[in-house]
Design an enzyme around this catalytic site. Structure first.
Site, PDB file in Angstrom:
ATOM      1  N   CYS A 166      46.872  59.796  78.640  1.00 41.85           N
ATOM      2  CA  CYS A 166      46.870  59.582  80.093  1.00 41.85           C
ATOM      3  C   CYS A 166      48.200  59.076  80.622  1.00 41.85           C
ATOM      4  O   CYS A 166      48.350  58.871  81.838  1.00 41.85           O
ATOM      5  CB  CYS A 166      45.749  58.622  80.467  1.00 41.85           C
ATOM      6  SG  CYS A 166      44.136  59.211  79.919  1.00 41.85           S
ATOM      7  N   HIS A 306      47.547  52.005  87.268  1.00 38.53           N
ATOM      8  CA  HIS A 306      46.827  52.965  86.430  1.00 38.53           C
ATOM      9  C   HIS A 306      45.322  52.811  86.664  1.00 38.53           C
ATOM     10  O   HIS A 306      44.612  53.814  86.773  1.00 38.53           O
ATOM     11  CB  HIS A 306      47.163  52.743  84.960  1.00 38.53           C
ATOM     12  CG  HIS A 306      46.503  53.705  84.035  1.00 38.53           C
ATOM     13  ND1 HIS A 306      46.834  55.043  84.005  1.00 38.53           N
ATOM     14  CD2 HIS A 306      45.512  53.547  83.116  1.00 38.53           C
ATOM     15  CE1 HIS A 306      46.084  55.667  83.099  1.00 38.53           C
ATOM     16  NE2 HIS A 306      45.271  54.778  82.553  1.00 38.53           N
ATOM     17  N   GLU A 317      45.866  45.437  82.733  1.00 39.52           N
ATOM     18  CA  GLU A 317      46.978  45.808  83.606  1.00 39.52           C
ATOM     19  C   GLU A 317      47.274  44.694  84.611  1.00 39.52           C
ATOM     20  O   GLU A 317      48.444  44.359  84.859  1.00 39.52           O
ATOM     21  CB  GLU A 317      46.671  47.104  84.345  1.00 39.52           C
ATOM     22  CG  GLU A 317      47.818  47.566  85.244  1.00 39.52           C
ATOM     23  CD  GLU A 317      47.574  48.908  85.902  1.00 39.52           C
ATOM     24  OE1 GLU A 317      48.524  49.458  86.509  1.00 39.52           O
ATOM     25  OE2 GLU A 317      46.432  49.425  85.830  1.00 39.52           O
ATOM     26  N   LYS A 338      43.131  56.367  91.868  1.00 36.89           N
ATOM     27  CA  LYS A 338      42.083  57.009  91.065  1.00 36.89           C
ATOM     28  C   LYS A 338      40.701  56.755  91.651  1.00 36.89           C
ATOM     29  O   LYS A 338      39.745  57.451  91.300  1.00 36.89           O
ATOM     30  CB  LYS A 338      42.130  56.511  89.622  1.00 36.89           C
ATOM     31  CG  LYS A 338      43.318  57.028  88.815  1.00 36.89           C
ATOM     32  CD  LYS A 338      43.205  56.590  87.360  1.00 36.89           C
ATOM     33  CE  LYS A 338      44.423  57.041  86.556  1.00 36.89           C
ATOM     34  NZ  LYS A 338      45.639  56.285  86.904  1.00 36.89           N
ATOM     35  N   HIS A 343      40.243  60.357  87.552  1.00 37.38           N
ATOM     36  CA  HIS A 343      41.311  60.218  86.560  1.00 37.38           C
ATOM     37  C   HIS A 343      41.732  61.597  86.067  1.00 37.38           C
ATOM     38  O   HIS A 343      40.972  62.279  85.379  1.00 37.38           O
ATOM     39  CB  HIS A 343      40.810  59.363  85.400  1.00 37.38           C
ATOM     40  CG  HIS A 343      41.866  58.977  84.418  1.00 37.38           C
ATOM     41  ND1 HIS A 343      43.193  59.341  84.553  1.00 37.38           N
ATOM     42  CD2 HIS A 343      41.795  58.249  83.267  1.00 37.38           C
ATOM     43  CE1 HIS A 343      43.879  58.861  83.531  1.00 37.38           C
ATOM     44  NE2 HIS A 343      43.052  58.192  82.750  1.00 37.38           N
ATOM     45  N   PHE A 404      45.338  56.561  75.769  1.00 35.09           N
ATOM     46  CA  PHE A 404      44.776  56.401  74.424  1.00 35.09           C
ATOM     47  C   PHE A 404      45.898  56.552  73.395  1.00 35.09           C
ATOM     48  O   PHE A 404      46.773  57.422  73.535  1.00 35.09           O
ATOM     49  CB  PHE A 404      43.709  57.472  74.163  1.00 35.09           C
ATOM     50  CG  PHE A 404      42.372  57.183  74.798  1.00 35.09           C
ATOM     51  CD1 PHE A 404      42.160  56.082  75.601  1.00 35.09           C
ATOM     52  CD2 PHE A 404      41.301  58.038  74.573  1.00 35.09           C
ATOM     53  CE1 PHE A 404      40.925  55.824  76.176  1.00 35.09           C
ATOM     54  CE2 PHE A 404      40.058  57.804  75.137  1.00 35.09           C
ATOM     55  CZ  PHE A 404      39.860  56.691  75.935  1.00 35.09           C
TER      56      PHE A 404
END
Length: 417
Positions: A166, A306, A317, A338, A343, A404
């Protein structure tokens, strides 16, 4: 070696909020959700039955019939967004001093998932008799969007496809920024595309318990920073940015949206799917990007977070941003788009880069929708833009992405002066 300045001269976008930059931006600042029941396949047996799908997509508006026939949906999205960006930039390859001055760096996390699943299912249904489509392999390859963008526009320079889950969109932008800064290219089309609303992707991410299961109210399911968030909403689409060497852009009379001034990548080296709980890698990544930009944390006006709406990821975050600011929250505003687009995985950084640039251009921050009650772990002084867009003069915007595998990628944009 003297570093070159890098500017953005064209943009193209495709998401659940619209099929061009203008509609994406208008619907983002209006706080519109792109989530709805899945139509790409029958999701009745799945725990998650909704997503942020691209709507009314007509590839024939920008693609040739042969391009559609020979490409996976993720590549069609890529070609579509890249075409808008090239048109927006007014860029013609025959006007370049050399086609080798222009290239493509384009990413995708999942690549041709639609093609792969379709071909394997048909193989099994045919009693495992090998009757594969001759375009099976080139359609699902993760580098094919990058290759076909170069072919469509005759760009013969740097060309490849980074993959960092991502964080891929920002990884692609950072690489494009660096190659132009180092004098290795004059123009690079960069961004990402994703078409992962498939049975395998929805089922797989569902098995990880990463997806929201709020099937009764999909439009409110993506709720970054909310105390009751329960997972992300899958999105799809593409976003393209034309990064260009400053003098080259000026010499051809191009309009300039913003300047790319810093970028960085780090690794958490912590867990296969979870972000570091203290946000250590994210914090250092932001520091490196700002250091390259020659900016302090207090000079950042806006962070497009994010923030996917997962219980652990959002707070890690926030912890990183809080540590970056050292308690000085006065100037910074944060939002998570998002909440509206879902996403977009490998395309997330690209579409959020466009939102960051548009925020600078128009002086308005798109909201984080659906966040009714902030998580108690978020500092009360932190300014998260919720519900409605917020007007503000923005000189510096930072876009965060994490993936990831522990991948972190940050890009910093600045008002062009």
């Amino acid at each position: 070696m003297n570093s070159k300045r890098v500017v953005i001269t064209g943009m193209g976008a495709l998401s659940a909020l619209g099929n061009d930059v203008a509609s994406n931006w208008q619907n983002a600042i209006a706080g519109q959700s792109g989530a709805a029941a899945i139509s790409h396949f029958d999701a009745a047996k799945f725990k998650t039955r909704f997503a942020c799908e691209v709507k009314a997509f007509d590839p024939s508006l920008r693609l040739e019939r042969s391009e559609v026939k020979r490409t996976d949906l993720y590549t069609q999205y890529a070609l579509y967004a890249a075409s808008e960006a090239m048109e927006d930039a007014g860029l013609k390859v025959d006007e370049l001093s050399s086609p080798y001055d222009a290239g493509v760096i384009w990413g995708s996390s999942q690549g041709g998932m639609n093609t792969f699943e379709k071909e394997i299912k048909e193989y099994v249904q045919n009693d495992c008799t090998p009757r594969f489509n001759p375009f099976f392999i080139p359609k699902f390859l993760g580098n094919m969007a990058s290759g076909l963008i170069s072919m469509k526009f005759g760009l013969m320079g740097i060309n490849y496809a980074p993959v960092s889950a991502c964080a891929t969109g920002n990884s692609a932008l950072m690489d494009a920024f660096n190659y132009i800064k180092w004098g290795k290219a004059k123009v690079i089309i960069s961004g990402g595309s994703e078409a992962a609303i498939t049975e395998g992707a929805i089922g797989g991410f569902g098995a990880l318990k990463a997806l929201s299961t709020s099937n009764d109210n999909p439009e409110t399911a993506s709720r970054p920073f909310d105390s009751e968030r329960n997972g992300f909403v899958m999105g799809e689409g593409a976003a393209a940015l034309i990064l260009e060497e400053y003098e080259h852009a000026v010499n051809r009379g191009a309009k300039i949206y913003a300047e790319v001034v810093g970028a960085a990548m780090t690794a958490d080296a912590y867990h296969m799917t979870a972000t570091h709980p203290e946000g250590k890698g994210a914090l250092q990544c932001m520091k490196f990007a700002l250091e390259e930009a020659g900016l302090s944390a207090q000079e950042v006006d806006y962070v497009n977070a994010h923030a996917t709406s997962t219980p652990l990821g959002d707070i890690s975050e926030i912890t990183a941003i809080s540590n970056l600011l050292e308690g000085k929250y006065e100037n910074l505003h944060i939002s998570a788009t998002k909440s509206m687009t879902g996403h977009l995985l490998g395309a997330a950084g690209a579409i959020e880069a466009i939102f960051s640039v548009k925020a600078i251009q128009d002086g308005i921050i798109p909201p984080t929708i659906n966040t009714a009650q902030l998580d108690e772990a978020i500092p009360k002084e932190m300014q998260i833009v919720r519900k409605n867009a917020f007007e503000k003069k923005i000189k510096v915007a930072m876009s965060n992405t994490f993936g990831f595998g522990g991948h972190n990628a940050i890009v910093v944009f600045k008002e062009f002066v």
